[in-house]
Design an enzyme around this catalytic site. Structure first.
Site, mmCIF file in Angstrom:
data_model
loop_
_atom_site.group_PDB
_atom_site.id
_atom_site.type_symbol
_atom_site.label_atom_id
_atom_site.label_comp_id
_atom_site.label_asym_id
_atom_site.label_seq_id
_atom_site.Cartn_x
_atom_site.Cartn_y
_atom_site.Cartn_z
ATOM 1 C CG HIS A 164 -5.148 -20.080 3.890
ATOM 2 N ND1 HIS A 164 -3.897 -20.334 3.381
ATOM 3 C CD2 HIS A 164 -5.557 -21.231 4.476
ATOM 4 C CE1 HIS A 164 -3.565 -21.597 3.639
ATOM 5 N NE2 HIS A 164 -4.555 -22.158 4.313
ATOM 6 C CB SER A 285 -10.531 11.937 7.622
ATOM 7 O OG SER A 285 -10.354 12.662 6.427
ATOM 8 C CE LYS A 291 -11.575 6.619 6.639
ATOM 9 N NZ LYS A 291 -10.498 7.062 5.727
ATOM 10 C CD GLU A 298 -3.988 3.198 10.244
ATOM 11 O OE1 GLU A 298 -3.931 3.167 9.023
ATOM 12 O OE2 GLU A 298 -4.494 4.132 10.882
#
Ligand code: ARG
Length: 468
Positions: A164, A285, A291, A298
């Site tokens: 979970h 970024s 970043k 992704e």
């Protein structure tokens, strides 16, 4: 706009046509824009066909030789970018055949004896899919090897195991990585199964009914590396389930890659910081200078979207198609090409990320101990040392967890007296099972996370896959 060589009737079948097709007809009909990727397979198939025709006496040895030389010259032309594909000639089969006739004359026009584009495309596409399977299967092995090597390195590195996405029990990072090796091994098995089933040769089924020429289908099948010729000409020209089976294997592969990608995204996020990705597989970024984004992970996570779409596209194309060949089947190629490209890229990027990633054992160790992750070890100890029934042990452990939670302590930080308040039989021995390391070491059941198990399993996979 597609490039039309002429506006006259197609030279391959112009006999009964007075005029050429409407522009829009050519646009919807032409597949050369994408099926040019089959050129190698198409030439390979034609070489085998011509050789067989000569062997059984349908072609003269001279014509067969001219065809062979012509096809080899066309292969060089295409490989070197000298071939201009023509949409007026519709597809790769007619493009190559037309050029062959242009190059060698009469003999070129004999090549299409005892075959049709229907068995030709079915053969080419099987050959292409088989090559794609071989390429992907090698890539899967290579990713498995990268994972197994990292697992061997981290056989004893503790990390939290989740259920979970809540900290559940301590595991090792190596064990977690090897879980993906198991998944990928099944993916590879599915690709190999699909390969074994698709490896039958449709060539010689002709348009749909077979041919009146005395061809030798065993010979072409063998020459093209197929195990045998297909047994039913109708099935052979209309079957595309080899492609669907391949795509469904890719779906499961992409699903596994997407799960691993998602874990990597989580692991490298600031609240976790379990791993750091290399510069090579991250981006910055344009606005936030600090970043480091896991774009490759992704994108791999997302590829399942197009790969499952590709599967569904082809499944819907095939649904309800009457036997035998129908032009609908031309829509089979783009989904397969697209999914193959997505899977190829995903595997390569995933392997690079796994190879490069740096683990942060301190952060993982910290969370491996968090959230009373050794509570099950305590309950197991109550069963083993005090002979309590597991349900009772579970209940007592629950009470101890709630006391520790209230006092903001770890289970190991509770005093013996505090524990004995709940269950008087508890003795000093309990402290031997409450650490992350003791928990890990105890998980020696077959397939469990004990570092010695993990080291052995990682080594086993490294041996199977071979070191690079
Ligand atoms: N380009 C076609 C395809 O990919 C080749 C087969 C055409 N056959 C036909 N009967 N029109 O399916």
């Amino acid at each position: 706009m597609p490039d039309y060589k002429s506006c006259l009737a197609n030279p391959q079948w112009g006999g009964r046509f007075a005029g050429g097709p409407a522009d829009i007809m050519r646009d919807i009909n032409a597949s050369i824009g994408f099926d040019q990727r089959l050129w190698r397979q198409d030439i390979r198939g034609s070489l085998a066909h011509a050789k067989m025709l000569a062997h059984v006496g349908i072609l003269s040895p001279e014509d067969a030789k001219a065809i062979e030389d012509g096809l080899n010259a066309i292969a060089t032309d295409i490989a070197e970018g000298r071939f201009e594909f023509s949409a007026a000639l519709e597809d790769i089969h007619m493009n190559i055949e037309a050029l062959l006739s242009e190059k060698i004359g009469e003999a070129g026009k004999r090549l299409h004896t005892a075959r049709s584009r229907n068995d030709q495309v079915a053969t080419d596409f099987r050959l292409w899919t088989r090559d794609a399977i071989d390429g992907l299967s090698a890539q899967v092995s290579s990713l498995m090897r990268a994972l197994a090597q990292r697992a061997r390195e981290h056989a004893a590195t503790p990390m939290p195991g989740f259920t979970h996405l809540q900290v559940a029990q301590p595991i090792t990072f190596g064990h977690h990585l090897l879980a993906y090796v198991e998944m990928l091994a099944r993916d590879k098995g599915r690709l190999e199964d699909a390969r074994a089933r698709l490896n039958e040769c449709p060539l010689g089924s002709a348009a749909l009914a077979g041919t009146s020429f005395p061809i030798d289908r065993e010979m072409t099948a063998r020459a093209l590396g197929f195990d045998r010729p297909t047994r039913n000409s109708l099935d052979a020209v209309s079957d595309r389930d080899f492609a669907l089976e391949y795509l469904s294997a890719l779906n499961l592969l992409a699903m596994h890659l997407s799960r691993l990608a998602e874990e990597i995204v989580i692991w490298c996020s600031a609240p976790f910081q379990f791993v750091t990705l290399s510069d090579a597989f991250t981006t910055g970024s344009s606005i936030m200078p600090q970043k480091r984004n896991p774009d490759a992970a992704e994108l791999i996570r997302a590829k399942i979207g197009r790969i499952s779409g590709d599967y569904l596209s082809l499944l819907m194309v095939m649904k309800g198609l009457p036997l035998a060949y129908a032009k609908d089947s031309q829509e089979d190629k783009e989904p397969v090409f697209d999914a193959t490209e997505a899977a190829t890229l995903s595997l390569a990027a995933m392997e690079g990320m796994i190879h490069d990633l740096r683990a942060a054992p301190e952060a993982m160790r910290h969370y491996a101990a968090a959230g009373f992750s050794t509570a099950t070890d305590l309950a197991d100890w109550l069963v083993r040392a005090l002979k309590l029934p597991f349900r009772t042990a579970h209940h007592i452990t629950g009470q101890l967890v709630s006391i520790a939670e209230r006092k903001k302590l770890d289970l190991a930080e509770l005093s013996l007296a505090e524990m004995q308040d709940v269950a008087p039989e508890i003795h000093e021995g309990v402290f031997g099972v409450l650490t992350v390391e003791s928990s890990l070491a105890s998980r020696r059941s077959f397939g469990g996370t004990a570092p010695e198990n993990v080291a052995r399993e990682a080594q086993r996979w490294c041996d199977i896959l071979g070191e690079e």
